[in-house]
Design a protein around this motif. Structure first.
Motif, mmCIF file in Angstrom:
data_model
loop_
_atom_site.group_PDB
_atom_site.id
_atom_site.type_symbol
_atom_site.label_atom_id
_atom_site.label_comp_id
_atom_site.label_asym_id
_atom_site.label_seq_id
_atom_site.Cartn_x
_atom_site.Cartn_y
_atom_site.Cartn_z
ATOM 1 N N ALA A 19 54.102 32.170 -29.265
ATOM 2 C CA ALA A 19 52.670 31.622 -29.225
ATOM 3 C C ALA A 19 51.566 32.647 -28.819
ATOM 4 O O ALA A 19 50.466 32.279 -29.226
ATOM 5 C CB ALA A 19 52.784 30.294 -28.443
ATOM 6 N N GLN A 75 43.131 30.405 -34.370
ATOM 7 C CA GLN A 75 44.008 30.003 -33.558
ATOM 8 C C GLN A 75 44.263 28.387 -33.451
ATOM 9 O O GLN A 75 45.505 28.159 -33.308
ATOM 10 C CB GLN A 75 43.501 30.680 -32.215
ATOM 11 C CG GLN A 75 43.822 32.025 -32.195
ATOM 12 C CD GLN A 75 43.352 32.716 -30.789
ATOM 13 O OE1 GLN A 75 42.647 31.956 -29.944
ATOM 14 N NE2 GLN A 75 43.713 33.758 -30.494
ATOM 15 N N GLN A 76 43.127 27.729 -33.685
ATOM 16 C CA GLN A 76 43.301 26.184 -33.800
ATOM 17 C C GLN A 76 44.171 25.875 -34.875
ATOM 18 O O GLN A 76 45.061 25.163 -34.913
ATOM 19 C CB GLN A 76 42.157 25.513 -33.724
ATOM 20 C CG GLN A 76 41.151 25.461 -32.477
ATOM 21 C CD GLN A 76 39.853 24.894 -32.542
ATOM 22 O OE1 GLN A 76 39.982 23.944 -33.501
ATOM 23 N NE2 GLN A 76 38.970 25.201 -31.925
ATOM 24 N N ALA A 116 47.737 26.516 -34.526
ATOM 25 C CA ALA A 116 48.556 25.434 -33.655
ATOM 26 C C ALA A 116 48.848 24.367 -34.396
ATOM 27 O O ALA A 116 49.843 23.548 -34.089
ATOM 28 C CB ALA A 116 47.637 25.156 -32.352
ATOM 29 N N TRP A 155 49.957 34.176 -31.874
ATOM 30 C CA TRP A 155 49.027 33.676 -32.632
ATOM 31 C C TRP A 155 48.045 32.524 -32.223
ATOM 32 O O TRP A 155 47.198 31.773 -32.874
ATOM 33 C CB TRP A 155 49.904 33.012 -34.046
ATOM 34 C CG TRP A 155 51.228 32.211 -33.557
ATOM 35 C CD1 TRP A 155 52.443 32.819 -33.279
ATOM 36 C CD2 TRP A 155 51.317 30.903 -33.257
ATOM 37 N NE1 TRP A 155 53.276 31.707 -32.795
ATOM 38 C CE2 TRP A 155 52.552 30.597 -32.811
ATOM 39 C CE3 TRP A 155 50.469 29.850 -33.057
ATOM 40 C CZ2 TRP A 155 52.970 29.444 -32.347
ATOM 41 C CZ3 TRP A 155 51.020 28.567 -32.834
ATOM 42 C CH2 TRP A 155 52.116 28.384 -32.581
ATOM 43 N N THR A 156 48.070 32.447 -30.856
ATOM 44 C CA THR A 156 46.953 31.794 -30.193
ATOM 45 C C THR A 156 46.452 32.839 -29.019
ATOM 46 O O THR A 156 47.099 33.695 -28.453
ATOM 47 C CB THR A 156 47.512 30.246 -29.444
ATOM 48 O OG1 THR A 156 48.362 30.662 -28.608
ATOM 49 C CG2 THR A 156 48.261 29.636 -30.687
ATOM 50 N N ASN A 157 45.582 32.023 -28.044
ATOM 51 C CA ASN A 157 45.398 32.579 -26.951
ATOM 52 C C ASN A 157 45.922 32.189 -25.777
ATOM 53 O O ASN A 157 45.507 32.485 -24.665
ATOM 54 C CB ASN A 157 43.584 32.392 -26.924
ATOM 55 C CG ASN A 157 43.089 30.881 -26.844
ATOM 56 O OD1 ASN A 157 44.128 30.112 -26.726
ATOM 57 N ND2 ASN A 157 41.667 30.735 -26.372
ATOM 58 N N LEU A 180 48.951 22.627 -28.029
ATOM 59 C CA LEU A 180 50.084 23.387 -28.271
ATOM 60 C C LEU A 180 51.292 22.616 -26.877
ATOM 61 O O LEU A 180 52.364 22.157 -27.049
ATOM 62 C CB LEU A 180 50.285 24.812 -27.733
ATOM 63 C CG LEU A 180 49.841 25.600 -28.708
ATOM 64 C CD1 LEU A 180 49.428 27.196 -28.414
ATOM 65 C CD2 LEU A 180 50.905 25.463 -29.790
#
Length: 182
Positions: A29, A95-96, A99, A32-34, A4
């Motif tokens: 972000a 999550q990957q 991204a 939808w990601t950590n 990211l």
């Protein structure tokens, strides 16, 4: 996080840390990601120490206050971005993959389709495997719990459906990729 941050810097060309933070926040972000907003600057420091991004003083003599640092990708950073992106597009980790989708248009359509087809084959094999796992009505251990096995199989089947839908969109010409631009 690395994908990211590298992708955001790549997208902007030259940016301050605050620009990366602004983009990731505007894109929501964290949903939808950590990624955590406070970890962005730490990640940028690590990427600079690893030679993946170049940090330079903005040299703005008119600006009041402390000098701002501007960041650009190095050739090693560009290579790392591409490696991380390819890996993310094949990943079964949500999550990957999220991204990866965020930056997939930086690759060629053909390459993204090939990566997603590789992902799909792995997902289909996992879905078949999960449906063959033994279950017990009174499970002797968690690996045989019908609800747990059913949940994982259902998750994987949904992932297969989502990947097929994305592939169909790409085959239909949806989105603009690096090789679509003249």
């Amino acid at each position: 996080m690395r994908l990211l941050v590298l992708g955001t810097i790549r997208r902007r060309g030259v940016t301050h840390g605050y620009g990366v933070h602004q983009d990731l926040t505007a894109w929501r972000a964290e949903t939808w990601t950590n990624i955590k907003p406070g970890s962005i600057y730490h990640a940028m420091d690590k990427l600079a120490a690893q030679g993946l991004i170049r940090a330079e003083d903005s040299g703005d003599p008119v600006k009041r206050g402390p000098a701002r640092t501007e960041y650009t990708l190095t050739p090693d950073g560009e290579a790392e971005f591409k490696t991380l992106l390819e890996s993310a597009l094949k990943s079964n980790e949500f999550q990957q993959m999220a991204a990866g989708i965020a930056f997939m248009e930086t690759l060629s359509r053909t390459q993204v389709i090939a990566l997603l087809e590789e992902r799909l084959a792995a997902q289909e094999a996992s879905a078949v495997f999960l449906r063959t796992l033994p279950t017990e009505s009174q499970p002797s251990d968690p690996s045989k719990h019908p609800e747990l096995v059913g949940m994982w199989a259902g998750y994987m089947e949904h992932a297969v459906t989502a990947t097929r839908r994305l592939l169909q969109s790409l085959h239909d010409g949806k989105y603009t990729f690096a090789d679509d631009v003249e």
